[in-house]
Design a protein around this motif. Structure first.
Motif, PDB file in Angstrom:
ATOM      1  N   ASN B  80      10.038  -3.182   3.147  1.00  0.00           N
ATOM      2  CA  ASN B  80      10.137  -2.060   2.210  1.00  0.00           C
ATOM      3  C   ASN B  80       9.848  -0.814   3.020  1.00  0.00           C
ATOM      4  N   ILE B  81      10.088   0.347   2.494  1.00  0.00           N
ATOM      5  CA  ILE B  81       9.728   1.568   3.201  1.00  0.00           C
ATOM      6  C   ILE B  81       8.202   1.662   3.204  1.00  0.00           C
ATOM      7  N   PRO B  82       7.544   1.898   4.320  1.00  0.00           N
ATOM      8  CA  PRO B  82       8.066   2.363   5.607  1.00  0.00           C
ATOM      9  C   PRO B  82       8.501   1.238   6.563  1.00  0.00           C
ATOM     10  N   VAL B  83       8.157  -0.024   6.302  1.00  0.00           N
ATOM     11  CA  VAL B  83       8.544  -1.056   7.272  1.00  0.00           C
ATOM     12  C   VAL B  83       9.861  -1.683   6.808  1.00  0.00           C
ATOM     13  N   GLY B  84      10.972  -1.140   7.297  1.00  0.00           N
ATOM     14  CA  GLY B  84      12.278  -1.633   6.878  1.00  0.00           C
ATOM     15  C   GLY B  84      12.839  -2.706   7.788  1.00  0.00           C
ATOM     16  N   TRP B  85      12.197  -2.940   8.931  1.00  0.00           N
ATOM     17  CA  TRP B  85      12.793  -3.862   9.902  1.00  0.00           C
ATOM     18  C   TRP B  85      12.196  -5.264   9.818  1.00  0.00           C
ATOM     19  N   GLY B  86      10.898  -5.370   9.826  1.00  0.00           N
ATOM     20  CA  GLY B  86      10.238  -6.655   9.590  1.00  0.00           C
ATOM     21  C   GLY B  86      10.686  -7.817  10.442  1.00  0.00           C
ATOM     22  N   PHE B  87      10.632  -9.014   9.832  1.00  0.00           N
ATOM     23  CA  PHE B  87      10.889 -10.255  10.568  1.00  0.00           C
ATOM     24  C   PHE B  87      12.288 -10.311  11.161  1.00  0.00           C
ATOM     25  N   ALA B  88      13.256  -9.752  10.463  1.00  0.00           N
ATOM     26  CA  ALA B  88      14.632  -9.897  10.937  1.00  0.00           C
ATOM     27  C   ALA B  88      14.770  -9.371  12.360  1.00  0.00           C
TER      28      ALA B  88
END
Lengths: 178, 475
Positions: B80-88
């Motif tokens: 989610n915003i702010p962490v849009g990148w994460g595990f992928a």
């Protein structure tokens, strides 16, 4: 097809050194249309049967350049001509940003050039070939080394060539049917 | 090998290699039969079924996770915003990195004439291929509407829209697809002579036909070998800069942005070193159980394990230097955002992952300085596993801690992976292992013709040693 009705004569050796020596002697004897078959690449063997240069490197160079050039032109045409995008006021022809894709396209085409060039020059894929008619030939992919003098060689003579091959100290001499 | 003084002989004793490259008593015939027999005649070991069973279960979990993702959307993940990148993105970079050791072993070591690569190169190339396949899944799954993935490619669409070639994300598309294709070509070309061996050894008609078609009529002609070797060398020469470029471009995904902790020039070299580091760890993780399972200890010898451990140690030190420089540059830059980001990494909510990363990637691998550790197989296996975990944590730290607190405290947030993140991640591990084990079941896991070649050279060297007793140390 030739008068003898066979593809050639094939001598079988059990050591790479014997094959190398035999190939050199056959070349000195004047035979030119011959081929050696080995389970792994042996240094000096292609030269011993009179083969020095191959054009695989040229294929790679040409393909690589074509790839790099087309990669660059693709980006130039898209970014400057067909779909110019203003990104933070940078020039449309922002060539440093085009380098990575140009490079990757060069590598991609070059790699295809190496593989397709090698296969095409080798005449592969070719599922059948007269040498496979020799039943012992399946050991060419294991631990045996073969020298085949082809019947189309001007110096080829069914009896004399067989005698010559026997004088090289092979395990056996096989006739290769067409 | 020229003039070796007795003094140098004594000194080099300590540096002598750990045992031979190929166990004693092997001939061209016996190595051929042993490696091809692992596929054709040997009964599949029980361990194979166990690992494949577990891996296949994980593949089913991946299917489930992906099916659910497609029906609901990326909202099932923790991003989610702010962490849009994460595990992928973490997993994408991790898998790509693992793939790189395969190219390193097959290409760079071929150019450097490192003969020990023979026993592990096939294996490592297969690993590259499957790791790239797993890596490629993640950006696609992350897209939200993966069925529109072809929008990434430059094609004349009816919308009249083209990709934006100033973006590293577009470079990435080209880099990864080139890398996958070239790895496949390199692997297949390396297989052709061995497929011919399999064709000639196979007893079953169907196997003969399948291997025969794949071998394309290879007959081992000297002229063919000549072109073949040129092509292999050139492919290696192309793959070497390619592997460096691919991970540099992956690092540009981060470094070209202005996010604190990402905007740094050390990223490309340190990503490449990290990739090789994790890749060697994965080769060891796979090679150690498989050599035991298939009783290949005389072909993948202690010498190979020892050498791989040394490469791991060396690249691990480069990575450690990267961590140090990151922290130093953050302090030295005087930039408050960079300084805060580093401080937050070390003491913030994700501090445990940072310190676990330092433990796994920097501290524990120092054990590899000891030759006893490098030749202690179970311990080496554990260290390799730890490095795999450490490199995953590194990507976690880079992606998450930089994103979750950037410039504006009002937009700070936390990232927690959901069960679907974990299911997708472990699912790809299963996919990777399943493909790997299918590969060793149907194709020769070690390059047979290169092993014959190495054997011939070892024999020449042995003959030379016999002729010059005690003058030539090691090899």
């Amino acid at each position: 097809m030739n008068a003898t009705g066979i593809y050639g004569l094939m001598a079988e050796f059990d050591a790479p050194e014997s094959l190398l020596e035999a190939a050199r002697r056959a070349y000195r004897e004047g035979y030119r249309h011959m081929e050696a078959y080995t389970p792994y690449p042996i240094e000096g063997l292609p030269e011993a049967i009179g083969f020095y240069h191959n054009r695989v490197a040229l294929c790679v160079l040409v393909a690589g350049l074509v790839g790099a050039l087309s990669g660059y032109l693709l980006q130039y045409w898209i970014s400057v001509i067909d779909y110019p995008l203003n990104v933070g006021g940078r020039p449309f022809h922002s060539w440093p940003a085009f380098i990575p894709v140009t490079f990757e396209m060069g590598i991609l085409f070059g790699a295809f050039g190496a593989v397709i060039g090698m296969l095409a020059l080798n005449g592969l894929p070719r599922p059948h070939h007269p040498v496979f008619n020799v039943s012992r030939f399946e050991l060419a992919s294991r631990d045996r080394f073969f020298l085949c003098i082809e019947a189309r060689d001007p110096k080829f003579d069914r009896a004399a060539t067989e005698q010559f091959l026997r004088s090289l100290g092979p395990q056996e001499v096989h006739e290769v049917e067409e | 090998m020229s003039s070796v003084t007795p003094d140098a002989v004594n000194k080099s004793k300590a540096l002598e290699p750990v045992g031979p490259l190929i166990g004693p008593g092997h001939t061209f015939g016996s190595v051929t039969d042993k490696i091809s027999g692992a596929v054709l005649t040997r009964r599949t070991p029980l361990g194979w079924f166990v690992v494949f069973g577990v891996a296949f279960t994980l593949v089913m979990i991946l299917m489930l996770a992906v099916a659910y993702l497609f029906s609901i959307g990326v909202g099932i993940w923790g991003i989610n915003i702010p962490v849009g990148w994460g595990f992928a993105i973490i997993n994408f970079v991790w898998w790509i990195g693992i793939g790189h050791a395969g190219t390193l072993i097959s290409a760079i070591l071929l150019l450097l004439r490192q003969e020990w690569r023979t026993s592990i190169s096939r294996f490592a190339e297969a690993m590259t291929l499957f790791a790239v396949a797993c890596a490629g899944l993640f950006p696609l799954l992350h897209m939200g509407r993966p069925w529109l993935f072809y929008w990434l490619l430059p094609y004349p669409s009816t919308m009249g829209v083209w990709p934006q070639f100033r973006s590293p994300l577009v470079w990435d598309v080209f880099a990864i697809s080139t890398y996958g294709t070239v790895s496949l070509l390199f692997w297949y070309v390396g297989l052709i002579p061995d497929l011919a061996t399999m064709r000639d050894r196979a007893k079953a008609r169907l196997a003969q036909i399948i291997y025969g078609v794949l071998a394309m009529g290879w007959r081992g002609s000297a002229v063919h070998w000549h072109r073949y070797e040129t092509a292999s060398l050139l492919l290696a020469g192309l793959a070497t800069p390619l592997v460096v470029s691919v991970h540099s471009i992956v690092s540009f995904d981060f470094a070209v942005s202005i996010v604190p902790g990402w905007h740094t020039t050390i990223f490309p070299p340190y990503f490449v070193a990290g990739a090789i580091y994790s890749g060697f760890a994965m080769v060891l993780t796979l090679a150690i159980p498989i050599r035991k399972m298939y009783k290949m200890e005389d072909l993948i010898t202690l010498r190979h394990l020892d050498t791989m451990a040394k490469v791991m140690l060396a690249t691990g030190l480069i990575v450690a230097y990267g961590y140090m420089m990151e922290a130093f540059m953050a302090w030295y830059s005087g930039d408050p955002y960079e300084q805060y980001m580093t401080w937050n990494r070390m003491t913030g909510p994700y501090a445990p992952t940072y310190w676990a990363l330092i433990l796994c990637n920097v501290l524990i691998p120092q054990l590899l300085w000891s030759r006893r550790v490098r030749t202690h197989v179970p311990l080496l296996f554990v260290i390799a596993l730890i490095v795999n975990v450490g490199m995953w944590l590194e990507r976690f730290v880079i992606v998450i801690t930089s994103l979750h607190r950037d410039f504006l405290p009002s937009s700070w947030g936390m990232y927690y992976p959901t069960i679907w993140d974990w299911a997708t991640y472990f699912g790809t591990i299963g996919l990777f292992l399943a493909l790997m084990f299918l590969f060793i079941r149907v194709l020769p896991m070690i390059s047979i013709f290169e092993t014959r070649h190495t054997l011939a050279r070892e024999k020449e060297r042995a003959a030379l040693r016999g002729a010059l007793p005690s003058a030539v140390p090691g090899d």
